[in-house]
Write an enzyme that holds these catalytic residues in place. Sequence first.
Site, PDB file in Angstrom:
ATOM      1  N   ARG A  67       0.852  -1.194   0.000  1.00  0.00           N
ATOM      2  CA  ARG A  67       0.000   0.000   0.000  1.00  0.00           C
ATOM      3  C   ARG A  67       0.887   1.244   0.000  1.00  0.00           C
ATOM      4  NH1 ARG A  67      -5.469  -1.688   2.080  1.00  0.00           N
ATOM      5  NH2 ARG A  67      -5.449  -3.853   1.367  1.00  0.00           N
ATOM      6  N   GLU A  73       0.476   4.094   0.891  1.00  0.00           N
ATOM      7  CA  GLU A  73      -0.170   5.129   1.691  1.00  0.00           C
ATOM      8  C   GLU A  73       0.882   6.117   2.160  1.00  0.00           C
ATOM      9  OE1 GLU A  73      -3.252   3.619   3.905  1.00  0.00           O
ATOM     10  OE2 GLU A  73      -2.549   1.572   3.937  1.00  0.00           O
ATOM     11  N   ARG A 126       0.376   2.458  13.010  1.00  0.00           N
ATOM     12  CA  ARG A 126      -0.356   1.234  12.640  1.00  0.00           C
ATOM     13  C   ARG A 126      -0.502   1.011  11.138  1.00  0.00           C
ATOM     14  NH1 ARG A 126      -6.382   2.443  14.289  1.00  0.00           N
ATOM     15  NH2 ARG A 126      -6.573   4.543  13.534  1.00  0.00           N
ATOM     16  N   HIS A 127       0.281   1.743  10.365  1.00  0.00           N
ATOM     17  CA  HIS A 127       0.284   1.525   8.917  1.00  0.00           C
ATOM     18  C   HIS A 127       1.670   1.116   8.449  1.00  0.00           C
ATOM     19  CE1 HIS A 127      -3.425   3.958   8.995  1.00  0.00           C
ATOM     20  NE2 HIS A 127      -3.745   3.209   7.961  1.00  0.00           N
ATOM     21  N   GLU A 137      -8.959  -1.165  13.663  1.00  0.00           N
ATOM     22  CA  GLU A 137      -9.554  -2.137  12.728  1.00  0.00           C
ATOM     23  C   GLU A 137      -8.552  -3.250  12.423  1.00  0.00           C
ATOM     24  OE1 GLU A 137     -10.769  -0.501   8.784  1.00  0.00           O
ATOM     25  OE2 GLU A 137      -9.839  -2.349   8.066  1.00  0.00           O
ATOM     26  N   SER A 148     -11.371  -6.379   7.198  1.00  0.00           N
ATOM     27  CA  SER A 148     -12.519  -5.984   6.367  1.00  0.00           C
ATOM     28  C   SER A 148     -12.978  -7.227   5.635  1.00  0.00           C
ATOM     29  CB  SER A 148     -12.126  -4.976   5.293  1.00  0.00           C
ATOM     30  OG  SER A 148     -11.805  -3.766   5.861  1.00  0.00           O
ATOM     31  N   ARG A 180      -1.315  -6.232  12.490  1.00  0.00           N
ATOM     32  CA  ARG A 180      -2.234  -5.598  13.457  1.00  0.00           C
ATOM     33  C   ARG A 180      -2.746  -6.614  14.465  1.00  0.00           C
ATOM     34  NH1 ARG A 180      -5.903  -0.972  10.589  1.00  0.00           N
ATOM     35  NH2 ARG A 180      -4.159   0.241   9.770  1.00  0.00           N
TER      36      ARG A 180
HETATM   37  P1  AMO Z   1      -8.538  -3.667   3.773  1.00  0.00           P
HETATM   38  O1  AMO Z   1      -7.946  -2.704   2.833  1.00  0.00           O
HETATM   39  O2  AMO Z   1      -9.441  -3.118   4.835  1.00  0.00           O
HETATM   40  O3  AMO Z   1      -9.397  -4.775   3.009  1.00  0.00           O
HETATM   41  O4  AMO Z   1      -7.389  -4.490   4.487  1.00  0.00           O
HETATM   42  C1  AMO Z   1      -7.678  -5.562   5.348  1.00  0.00           C
HETATM   43  C2  AMO Z   1      -6.866  -5.457   6.637  1.00  0.00           C
HETATM   44  O5  AMO Z   1      -5.477  -5.432   6.320  1.00  0.00           O
HETATM   45  C3  AMO Z   1      -4.797  -4.612   7.239  1.00  0.00           C
HETATM   46  N1  AMO Z   1      -4.133  -3.521   6.520  1.00  0.00           N
HETATM   47  C4  AMO Z   1      -2.982  -2.943   6.898  1.00  0.00           C
HETATM   48  N2  AMO Z   1      -2.158  -3.188   7.925  1.00  0.00           N
HETATM   49  C5  AMO Z   1      -1.067  -2.409   8.041  1.00  0.00           C
HETATM   50  N3  AMO Z   1      -0.740  -1.429   7.184  1.00  0.00           N
HETATM   51  C6  AMO Z   1      -1.533  -1.150   6.131  1.00  0.00           C
HETATM   52  N4  AMO Z   1      -1.193  -0.176   5.272  1.00  0.00           N
HETATM   53  C7  AMO Z   1      -2.717  -1.929   5.950  1.00  0.00           C
HETATM   54  N5  AMO Z   1      -3.705  -1.930   5.044  1.00  0.00           N
HETATM   55  C8  AMO Z   1      -4.545  -2.892   5.411  1.00  0.00           C
HETATM   56  C9  AMO Z   1      -5.837  -4.059   8.199  1.00  0.00           C
HETATM   57  C10 AMO Z   1      -7.110  -4.180   7.409  1.00  0.00           C
HETATM   58  O6  AMO Z   1      -8.249  -4.278   8.243  1.00  0.00           O
HETATM   59  N6  AMO Z   1      -9.681  -6.858   0.068  1.00  0.00           N
HETATM   60  C11 AMO Z   1     -10.080  -6.395   1.395  1.00  0.00           C
HETATM   61  C12 AMO Z   1     -10.348  -7.548   2.336  1.00  0.00           C
HETATM   62  C13 AMO Z   1     -11.565  -8.367   1.977  1.00  0.00           C
HETATM   63  O7  AMO Z   1     -12.659  -7.781   1.776  1.00  0.00           O
HETATM   64  O8  AMO Z   1     -11.438  -9.607   1.940  1.00  0.00           O
HETATM   65  C14 AMO Z   1      -8.992  -5.491   1.928  1.00  0.00           C
HETATM   66  O9  AMO Z   1      -7.862  -5.490   1.509  1.00  0.00           O
HETATM   67  O10 AMO Z   1      -5.858  -4.887   9.350  1.00  0.00           O
END
Ligand code: AMO
Length: 434
Positions: A211, A213, A219-220, A357, A360, A408
């Site tokens: 990602r 981001e 937490r990212h 969170e 998802s 997480r």
């Molecule tokens: P989403 O984007 O919410 O959903 O990601 C799912 C979970 O992955 C973790 N996560 C991260 N952890 C750390 N750093 C990040 N940058 C990061 N991005 C995401 C979180 C998050 O809740 N395709 C959907 C899932 C699905 O519907 O099956 C998805 O990627 O814990």
Amino acid sequence: MRDRTYTADAKPGETVTVAGWVHETRDLGGIAFLILRDTTGKIQVKFEKDEMDDDLVETGLGVHRESVIAVTGDVAEEPRAPTGVEITPESLDVIAEADAQLPLDPSGKVDAELSTRLDNRTLDLRKEEVKAIFEIRAEVLNAVRNKFRELTATEINTPKIVATGTEGGTELFPITYFGKEAFMNQSPQLFKQLMVGSGLERVFEIGPIFRAEEHNTPRHLNEATSIDFESAFIDHTEAMDVCEAVVKAAYEAVEENCQEQLEALDLADEFEAPEGDFPRLTYEEAIQRINATGKLDEQLVWGDDLPTEGEKALGEDVGEHYFITDWPSEIKPFYIKDNDDDETLSTGFDMMHPTMELVSGGQREHRYDNLITGFEQQGLDPDAFEYYTKMFKYGMPPHAGFGLGGERLIMTMLGLGNIREAVLFPRDRQRLSP
Ligand code: AMO
């Protein structure tokens, strides 16, 4: 070293060869001690200067801390030694001498900044409490894998180099792929969905997601580990059941198999596997409860995404893991199915730890025409996803699944202050090496 004995296995009365790192040396005059550390623990090596070869004593006491040595000698009981036994050396080999100056102190007596620790992870993981995090991480992944297998899911591995993104266009890392633009995959979402329509039906994957981001938050990560699940012929409520079972299995395995590690982290007394069903709140209830806490400057209204402070306020209020369901369709991705009775509501869900969170998920749109409309509504070109959409024309069953953030999960389980603590070599805005 075929004849090497782990320090934890060295028994009184035996002659052994132990090998590891010089944790510390203590010279008390006529007698001196060297503490040797390996992955199983530490053992005391005793030097009685008058009774031993001068060279042996000199080598043992002159070697720098953190050097790698091997010691052969007799093991004897010694109640005053840290582990109740000690070795009287017959020989000592310095296998790899360490510099006198170290970038951080693996004995933990001197604290180091996180960035110094991450730059020197090898030394950092010589500390018991840091090593413990990664032993627990391994236990968590093993428990998750076992639970999925028990639930008859097949482990899959999907490409990390892809032509299109799925979780929002701005968060993609572009790369060059033989002169063409490609991306690092943000989620195995589309691939795992394609597999529910295959003969496998029910799949899981534990793998990296990328990602781009901009956030540099505790937490990212820019590279994280996603624990993904997807199954044919289940709805979102059944996916939530699986999600709950997997998270509980991870906690239970750690509770059962990692007491030593929890002790090293000073968590043995407070660690508890979650019990009972995770509460399931609707999005509407969630915003009402957040508003009722009065902790936000502005009241949330229907359609708002939950801000971090909102998640925090709600988490404090709920006080345990919980789900948020019935999200507005407009803030969930195109692949999430709308509720059959009310299309302003989606079947998407999030699973939350009180502090953030974790997951998802949702039921997916498996009807071809609705899927194409969903792409268009989100401003995505369905043609770019033809490899995916066309399989929905050849018999795609109803299905649901979720993605759980591996780091997480570990971060919240162990109460770590920063997600980077749960990754050996984190990738973030500033960190591309090591
Ligand atoms: P989403 O984007 O919410 O959903 O990601 C799912 C979970 O992955 C973790 N996560 C991260 N952890 C750390 N750093 C990040 N940058 C990061 N991005 C995401 C979180 C998050 O809740 N395709 C959907 C899932 C699905 O519907 O099956 C998805 O990627 O814990």
